[in-house]
Design an enzyme around this catalytic site. Structure first.
Site, short mmCIF file in Angstrom:
data_model
loop_
_atom_site.label_atom_id
_atom_site.label_comp_id
_atom_site.label_asym_id
_atom_site.label_seq_id
_atom_site.Cartn_x
_atom_site.Cartn_y
_atom_site.Cartn_z
N CYS A 82 0.85 -1.20 0.00
CA CYS A 82 0.00 0.00 0.00
C CYS A 82 0.88 1.25 0.00
O CYS A 82 1.62 1.48 -0.95
CB CYS A 82 -0.99 -0.04 1.16
SG CYS A 82 -2.33 1.17 1.01
N HIS A 199 -3.87 -5.06 0.04
CA HIS A 199 -3.44 -5.49 1.36
C HIS A 199 -3.45 -7.02 1.44
O HIS A 199 -4.51 -7.61 1.69
CB HIS A 199 -4.37 -4.92 2.44
CG HIS A 199 -4.21 -3.45 2.64
ND1 HIS A 199 -3.23 -2.92 3.46
CD2 HIS A 199 -4.88 -2.39 2.12
CE1 HIS A 199 -3.31 -1.61 3.45
NE2 HIS A 199 -4.29 -1.25 2.64
N GLU A 201 -2.42 -8.85 3.78
CA GLU A 201 -2.76 -9.24 5.15
C GLU A 201 -4.26 -9.21 5.41
O GLU A 201 -4.73 -9.73 6.44
CB GLU A 201 -2.02 -8.35 6.16
CG GLU A 201 -2.58 -6.97 6.34
CD GLU A 201 -2.22 -5.96 5.25
OE1 GLU A 201 -2.59 -4.78 5.38
OE2 GLU A 201 -1.55 -6.36 4.27
#
Length: 218
Positions: A82, A199, A201
């Site tokens: 990001c 993202h 994650e």
């Protein structure tokens, strides 16, 4: 496979989510801003959320801009996520002009606010979206040698952003995502560097697979 990886802690966002995702794949994340530890690392991840200028101020304030440059020069794997991807560029136009780390030549610009027919699009771009190889990634083996390798038709990642990276050299553009018929940058690469706008994650199995491949897994 060495399971150790440094996650750079510079006070910008989602470091604990990234560490938790790495632990899920059996990695051993070290959350730190200690420069000697970063320089010794086998792999480094630079996460981040928020504004480009604030992120760069934090990196400079901790002396991490020069440290990351020294690390990248070693040729060891580096992943930006990001804002951690956007700061790899020369500069950004978000809330004024800001200088970046300059690891990949190019700028960070606002994503298109209209589709191909001129209809307004929602900005920021918030969605689960599939990514696809950029036009410059012509050979399957080029794609398969990156952490994004796999069946892109079944890989969706979570995006939330208003700006995207625009490399000067098309060979540095790895993947794109559709935004109202516009190709928006999803991933960039140069030598040992990979940056992703989404993202991992927060992207479920697809994100964990990407992190596993960055860690050297199949």
């Amino acid at each position: 496979m060495n399971q150790s990886v440094v996650v750079v802690d510079y006070g910008i966002g989602n470091v604990f989510s990234v560490c938790n995702a790495l632990k899920q794949i059996g990695a051993e994340p070290q959350l730190t801003r200690d420069i000697p530890r970063i320089l010794r690392a086998e792999r480094v991840i630079l996460p981040g959320v928020g504004a480009f200028g604030r992120a760069m101020d934090a990196l400079r304030g901790f002396g991490l801009d020069e440290a990351l440059g020294s690390y990248v020069a070693t040729g060891r794997p580096f992943l930006g996520i990001c804002i951690g991807m956007q700061v790899l560029m020369d500069s950004s136009l978000e809330f004024g002009a800001h200088a970046g780390l300059g690891f990949i030549p190019g700028t960070v610009e606002r994503i298109p606010s209209v589709d191909k027919a001129g209809n307004p699009l929602r900005v920021p771009h918030i969605s689960w979206s599939k990514v696809k190889p950029a036009a410059g990634v012509l050979l399957p083996e080029q794609w398969q040698s990156t952490p994004l390798s796999g069946d892109e038709d079944h890989q969706e990642f979570y995006f939330v952003h208003s700006y995207h990276s625009k490399p000067n050299d098309a060979s540095n553009l790895l993947a794109v995502v559709d935004h109202g018929g516009n190709d928006v940058t999803a991933a960039i690469t140069k030598d040992n560097i990979v940056g992703v706008q989404f993202h991992p994650e927060r992207s479920g199995l697809a994100g964990l697979n990407l992190l596993g491949k960055f860690m050297g897994g199949p």
